[in-house]
Design an enzyme around this catalytic site. Structure first.
Site, short mmCIF file in Angstrom:
data_model
loop_
_atom_site.label_atom_id
_atom_site.label_comp_id
_atom_site.label_asym_id
_atom_site.label_seq_id
_atom_site.Cartn_x
_atom_site.Cartn_y
_atom_site.Cartn_z
N ARG A 120 24.65 13.24 22.82
CA ARG A 120 25.44 12.57 21.90
C ARG A 120 26.10 11.33 22.52
O ARG A 120 25.96 10.27 21.82
CB ARG A 120 26.64 13.46 21.73
N TYR A 121 26.63 11.33 23.58
CA TYR A 121 27.10 10.08 24.45
C TYR A 121 25.89 9.43 25.07
O TYR A 121 24.73 10.14 25.59
CB TYR A 121 28.12 10.53 25.42
N CYS A 133 28.12 35.49 27.47
CA CYS A 133 29.25 35.14 28.02
C CYS A 133 29.78 36.56 28.58
O CYS A 133 29.54 37.44 28.09
CB CYS A 133 30.48 34.68 27.11
N CYS A 137 35.62 34.50 23.38
CA CYS A 137 36.74 34.15 22.76
C CYS A 137 36.54 34.08 21.28
O CYS A 137 35.62 33.51 20.80
CB CYS A 137 37.03 32.70 23.29
N ARG A 142 30.73 27.88 19.55
CA ARG A 142 29.50 28.17 19.53
C ARG A 142 29.13 29.55 19.13
O ARG A 142 28.15 30.25 19.27
CB ARG A 142 28.69 27.66 20.71
N LYS A 345 34.56 13.29 21.49
CA LYS A 345 36.23 13.27 21.79
C LYS A 345 37.09 12.28 21.61
O LYS A 345 36.49 11.03 21.79
CB LYS A 345 36.07 13.89 23.17
#
Length: 386
Positions: A120-121, A133, A137, A142, A345
């Site tokens: 993206r950047y 994981c 969470c 994702r 961001k």
């Protein structure tokens, strides 16, 4: 420092698993094998609320339930609103999808030139290397792919990602994420880091991980040797509440620091968890005691089923204002929104500039007092003469 923030007050020991041999408890593979993953296992230790039961029954279709014994010890089993419990035990709110929510809220799929690699950047890439994981969470950005509950069928493609990076000399920064990269075996991590370090234009290698928090036993001397070998490897861990701090976590962070791994922390602003200035101050003070720099405070992404977690972004700005001037600057994270759809961001800060003109900048400090900073005369004169 508030006395309760001193490491002597942090959780330590085996808690509910006191009868397990210490060697097993300290084995990260034992922790994974003995995760709590079902309603029946949860109900051995606590009474589920109707909201939690509804969420647990739906988890198999959205995001798997999994909690390591280490992290489960930190849950208040009496209080349904415990800030640790809220983060890892599913709730019925996950079934409610608001119109603004998306499976891919920050537009990763639209910036993926090869499977598992987000560019993206201009100068950096996100390299997704696993979909697993240690614990899940409930607000995960994702959740479409992590744990494969939604049949995303993600398969990391190391070689295509490495090939893309090697063929794009503008890429100087690589972030390994997933899932959690530290769940990869030592030999796979050694291989990946070695291949990245062999690419001449890659200057900066980072890992995003919640393993030190969920599974500090994984931070073994052998793993730290791999980081030393390929360092510096930077790492962002993920802590949201002071209750998550344990002696085992502190020892894991010490091992990483002594292995030359600079550490930062990323928190997500969550309703009922950390949307409070005093809670956040305690969090950042504890982080600094572990040599971890508060890095980002994220506004919760617009992931499907997350409305019960999201706060008004003005609350985040209010928290940053309450920290600035009232604690050391090292303790203040940058509050950001990851712009929906793939904008990247965007920082949100309190406004400390009351006015700016050709003569001066009028500043408002942390105590709401006004100060005047004159502009250089050469700047003013050149503007007047133009």
């Amino acid at each position: 420092m508030h006395p309760s923030d001193h490491p002597s007050q942090w959780h330590r020991g085996q808690g509910l698993w006191a009868d397990v041999p210490e060697a097993q408890w300290n084995d990260w593979r034992w922790q994974l094998q003995n995760r709590i993953t079902t309603i029946e296992q949860l109900e051995k230790y606590l009474e589920l609320t109707p909201e939690e039961r509804a969420g647990c029954e739906h988890a198999k279709d959205k995001l798997a339930l999994a909690i390591t014994p280490h992290f489960f010890n930190l849950i208040d089993r009496i209080d349904p609103n415990c800030p640790v419990r809220l983060q890892v035990i599913p709730r019925g709110g996950e079934l409610v999808v608001s119109p603004e929510e998306r499976l891919d809220p920050v537009g990763e799929e639209t910036h993926m030139p090869v499977p598992g690699l987000v560019h993206r950047y201009p100068d950096r890439v996100l390299f997704l290397v696993t979909d697993r994981c240690a614990a899940y969470c409930r607000y995960c950005t994702r959740s479409r792919l992590v744990s494969n509950a939604q049949n995303y069928d993600f398969h990391p493609e190391f070689e295509s990602g490495l090939k893309y990076i090697s063929e794009h000399p503008e890429v100087r920064d690589v972030l390994l994420s997933g899932g959690d990269p530290l769940l990869l075996a030592d030999n796979k991590l050694d291989y990946l880091l070695g291949r990245l370090r062999a690419i001449p234009h890659v200057e900066f290698v980072r890992i995003g991980s919640r393993i030190p928090v969920f599974l500090p036993q994984r931070i073994t001397p052998a793993l730290c040797e791999i980081f030393k070998k390929h360092g510096p490897i930077w790492m962002s861990i993920h802590m949201n509440h002071p209750r998550e701090f344990t002696w085992e976590l502190k020892e894991a962070c010490d091992r990483l620091s002594f292995a030359g791994v600079p550490l930062g922390n990323q928190s997500v602003l969550l309703r009922g968890v950390n949307d409070d200035a005093e809670v956040m101050k305690s969090l950042v003070h504890r982080l600094l005691q572990m040599r971890v720099r508060p890095y980002y405070l994220y506004q919760c992404d617009l992931i499907t089923g997350s409305a019960h977690f999201r706060t008004d972004p003005r609350k985040g700005i209010e928290i940053i204002r309450a920290l600035r001037g009232h604690t050391t600057g090292y303790a203040i994270p940058q509050f950001v929104i990851d712009a929906p759809g793939g904008g990247g961001k965007v920082p949100l800060n309190p406004n400390y500039v009351k006015e700016m003109n050709d003569e001066e900048v009028v500043l408002r400090n942390f105590a709401n007092e006004l100060y005047h900073y004159p502009l250089p005369q050469s700047v003013t004169a050149s503007k007047c003469g133009s």
